[in-house]
Design a protein around this motif. Structure first.
Motif, short mmCIF file in Angstrom:
data_model
loop_
_atom_site.label_atom_id
_atom_site.label_comp_id
_atom_site.label_asym_id
_atom_site.label_seq_id
_atom_site.Cartn_x
_atom_site.Cartn_y
_atom_site.Cartn_z
N ALA A 69 -53.73 4.07 -18.34
CA ALA A 69 -55.02 3.60 -18.28
C ALA A 69 -55.48 3.22 -19.73
CB ALA A 69 -56.07 4.49 -17.73
N GLN A 70 -54.82 3.96 -20.76
CA GLN A 70 -55.22 3.45 -22.18
C GLN A 70 -54.71 2.33 -22.74
OE1 GLN A 70 -54.45 6.70 -21.57
NE2 GLN A 70 -56.73 7.04 -21.36
N HIS A 71 -53.74 1.64 -21.96
CA HIS A 71 -52.95 0.43 -22.49
C HIS A 71 -53.84 -0.85 -21.82
CE1 HIS A 71 -49.59 2.88 -23.26
NE2 HIS A 71 -49.38 2.22 -24.01
N SER A 72 -53.90 -1.89 -22.46
CA SER A 72 -54.57 -2.96 -22.20
C SER A 72 -53.92 -3.78 -20.91
CB SER A 72 -54.99 -4.01 -23.53
OG SER A 72 -53.61 -4.56 -23.77
N VAL A 73 -54.77 -4.08 -19.94
CA VAL A 73 -54.18 -4.69 -18.86
C VAL A 73 -53.75 -6.35 -19.14
CG1 VAL A 73 -54.73 -5.87 -16.72
CG2 VAL A 73 -55.52 -3.47 -17.14
N PRO A 74 -52.73 -6.70 -18.87
CA PRO A 74 -52.26 -8.24 -19.35
C PRO A 74 -53.19 -9.24 -18.63
CG PRO A 74 -50.27 -6.70 -18.52
CD PRO A 74 -51.62 -6.01 -18.23
N SER A 75 -53.42 -9.98 -19.50
CA SER A 75 -54.37 -11.01 -19.09
C SER A 75 -53.58 -12.41 -18.71
CB SER A 75 -55.36 -11.73 -20.19
OG SER A 75 -54.76 -12.12 -21.24
N ASP A 76 -52.60 -12.26 -19.05
CA ASP A 76 -51.54 -13.60 -18.55
C ASP A 76 -49.98 -12.92 -18.58
OD1 ASP A 76 -50.73 -13.33 -21.42
OD2 ASP A 76 -51.74 -14.93 -21.74
N GLY A 77 -49.00 -13.79 -18.16
CA GLY A 77 -47.77 -13.67 -18.07
C GLY A 77 -46.99 -14.76 -17.48
N GLN A 78 -45.93 -14.47 -16.98
CA GLN A 78 -44.89 -15.57 -16.18
C GLN A 78 -44.74 -15.11 -14.99
OE1 GLN A 78 -41.70 -14.96 -19.21
NE2 GLN A 78 -42.11 -16.97 -20.12
N GLU A 107 -54.97 0.60 -12.77
CA GLU A 107 -54.86 0.80 -11.29
C GLU A 107 -55.33 -0.46 -10.54
OE1 GLU A 107 -55.60 5.69 -11.34
OE2 GLU A 107 -57.27 4.12 -10.84
N GLN A 108 -56.71 -1.16 -10.91
CA GLN A 108 -56.96 -2.42 -10.22
C GLN A 108 -55.78 -3.50 -10.15
OE1 GLN A 108 -60.79 -3.42 -10.82
NE2 GLN A 108 -60.66 -5.31 -9.52
N MET A 121 -51.01 -6.67 -8.21
CA MET A 121 -49.72 -7.00 -8.22
C MET A 121 -48.73 -6.88 -6.82
SD MET A 121 -48.66 -8.17 -11.46
CE MET A 121 -50.34 -9.16 -11.36
N ALA A 122 -49.22 -5.52 -6.39
CA ALA A 122 -48.66 -5.28 -5.14
C ALA A 122 -49.18 -5.68 -3.93
CB ALA A 122 -48.27 -3.79 -5.19
N ALA A 146 -58.43 6.18 -5.56
CA ALA A 146 -58.11 4.88 -6.28
C ALA A 146 -56.56 5.19 -6.94
CB ALA A 146 -58.84 4.62 -7.11
N GLY A 147 -56.54 6.24 -7.28
CA GLY A 147 -55.21 6.92 -8.06
C GLY A 147 -53.90 6.65 -7.04
N GLU A 148 -54.35 7.15 -5.90
CA GLU A 148 -53.31 7.30 -4.73
C GLU A 148 -53.01 5.96 -4.11
OE1 GLU A 148 -53.85 11.68 -2.57
OE2 GLU A 148 -55.37 10.11 -2.05
N LEU A 149 -53.87 5.09 -4.11
CA LEU A 149 -53.75 3.55 -3.85
C LEU A 149 -52.62 3.11 -4.78
CD1 LEU A 149 -57.23 2.59 -2.58
CD2 LEU A 149 -55.22 2.79 -1.05
N ALA A 150 -53.07 3.19 -6.07
CA ALA A 150 -52.22 2.66 -7.18
C ALA A 150 -50.70 3.27 -6.96
CB ALA A 150 -52.95 3.07 -8.41
N ARG A 151 -50.75 4.42 -6.87
CA ARG A 151 -49.35 5.18 -6.67
C ARG A 151 -48.61 4.67 -5.47
NH1 ARG A 151 -45.86 8.95 -8.00
NH2 ARG A 151 -44.84 9.96 -6.28
N MET A 152 -49.44 4.28 -4.41
CA MET A 152 -48.66 3.50 -3.03
C MET A 152 -48.25 2.07 -3.74
SD MET A 152 -51.52 4.59 -0.21
CE MET A 152 -50.95 3.72 1.17
N ALA A 153 -49.17 1.42 -4.54
CA ALA A 153 -48.81 0.14 -4.91
C ALA A 153 -47.46 -0.02 -5.48
CB ALA A 153 -49.84 -0.65 -5.74
N THR A 154 -47.36 1.01 -6.67
CA THR A 154 -46.05 1.12 -7.36
C THR A 154 -44.83 1.34 -6.88
OG1 THR A 154 -46.62 3.22 -8.43
CG2 THR A 154 -47.44 1.27 -9.70
#
Length: 342
Positions: free
Chosen positions: A19-28, A129-130, A135-136, A156-164
């Motif tokens: 969670a400490q890493h910044s969320v990408p604002s863009d990509g390919q 997590e959001q 993504m998923a 919310a953490g479980e939802l994120a884990r389901m996503a990944t």
């Protein structure tokens, strides 16, 4: 299965971002034709260096809002479309040629998503997590489906884990339609991680193995009890075996090829456990044939196991005969072997 492998591999290929890493604002983004009509293979790339990640799966063409069939079949023209999920939106720009396209996207989280989760009694996810849920495609529809099927309310953490881990709305509906309501998010993730999907469940149903427990499904999948293995046992005449019997046969290498070869060698016991014991003791058609060539054609599986355990070989039997013992019983051969005749 393809989705699960792609998704898990993409997140295991690099260190997991916290969670400490910044969320990408863009990509390919990259889009290619998929195997099924009405779907495309979507790959998203984001981050930089050691923190870069790829996410990929087949998605319905309808997920690509504003992208027409003419756009996808174009020859290099610029395209614009969006991928709208409950948790956020990807705004995409790029080009297409011959059904394949690539370009860049910008990510915008949906500020209303947190409020909707709160209405359902779910805590607010972290920004990361959001992003994972976006993504998923894990969002409010999945939350509502879990509630409808009687699952415990996820965090919310479980939802994120389901996503990944590839547990999305389609997966939950698919296994639910086949009678599997696992009650908690962790069980869903475990099933998905072990490759238990609709296709695997349906293959077991067709083979006559229905209404199994979730644990039995996982064990059978882990141990390679698949449709081909079940069909090989069926052809060999071993039908209606219990799931643990199937796992045991598979683990000990008693498959269709071994069974057929043993049957050709004259051994087709009604109880497959006898074949397990034979396999464990190294009794195979080659060994059986070698003793037959030495004059021992009617040995039982128990006698063959004892002979194998005591190191009785065709060469040793030939030695026994050369020493003037004639053709003694297999028990006598074993005794001679134990006494160290050489």
């Amino acid at each position: 299965m393809r989705f699960a492998v792609l998704l898990v591999a993409s997140f295991l290929a690099v260190p997991i971002l916290s969670a400490q890493h910044s969320v990408p604002s863009d990509g390919q983004w990259l889009i290619e034709p998929a195997d099924h009509s009405g779907r495309v293979q979507l790959t998203i790339r984001y981050g930089e260096g050691r923190h870069s990640s790829n996410w990929g799966r087949d998605v319905p063409v309808s997920d690509l809002v504003g992208l027409s069939a003419a756009d996808r079949g174009g020859s290099g023209a610029t395209v614009h479309f969006t991928i709208v999920r409950s948790a956020g939106t990807l705004t995409c720009e790029g080009w297409f040629a011959g059904g394949r396209g690539s370009g860049h996207f910008t990510y915008q989280p949906n500020p209303d998503f947190l409020a909707e989760l709160a209405k359902r009694g779910i805590n607010a996810p972290t920004a990361w997590e959001q992003f994972e849920m976006t993504m998923a495609g894990v969002g409010l529809e999945l939350v509502d489906e879990l509630q409808r099927q009687g699952y415990a309310r996820p965090t919310a953490g479980e939802l994120a884990r389901m996503a990944t881990h590839g547990v999305d709305l389609e997966y939950v509906r698919d296994i639910g339609a086949r009678g599997y309501h696992l009650k908690d998010a962790a069980s869903l993730v475990r099933m998905r991680d072990h490759g238990v999907d609709r296709e695997f469940i349906e293959s077991l149903d067709r083979a006559g193995y229905k209404n199994l427990s979730a644990e039995a499904l996982v064990r059978m999948r882990d141990h390679g009890v698949d449709p081909e293995f079940l069909a090989s046992l069926d052809r060999a005449g071993y039908k209606n075996l219990g799931t643990e019997d199937l796992v045991r046969l598979r683990d000990h290498g008693v498959d269709g090829d071994y069974i057929a070869a043993m049957k050709e060698a004259g051994y087709a016991p009604a109880n497959p456990e006898e074949l397990v014991a034979a396999r464990d003791h190294g009794v195979d058609p080659t060994y059986i044939r070698s003793l037959k060539e030495a004059g021992y054609e009617r040995l039982s599986l128990a006698e063959l196991r004892r002979a194998r355990d005591h190191g009785v070989t065709r060469a040793f039997i030939q030695l026994v005969k050369a020493r003037g013992y004639g053709t003694p019983s297999i028990d006598e051969v074993i005794r001679l072997r134990d006494r160290g005749l050489d």
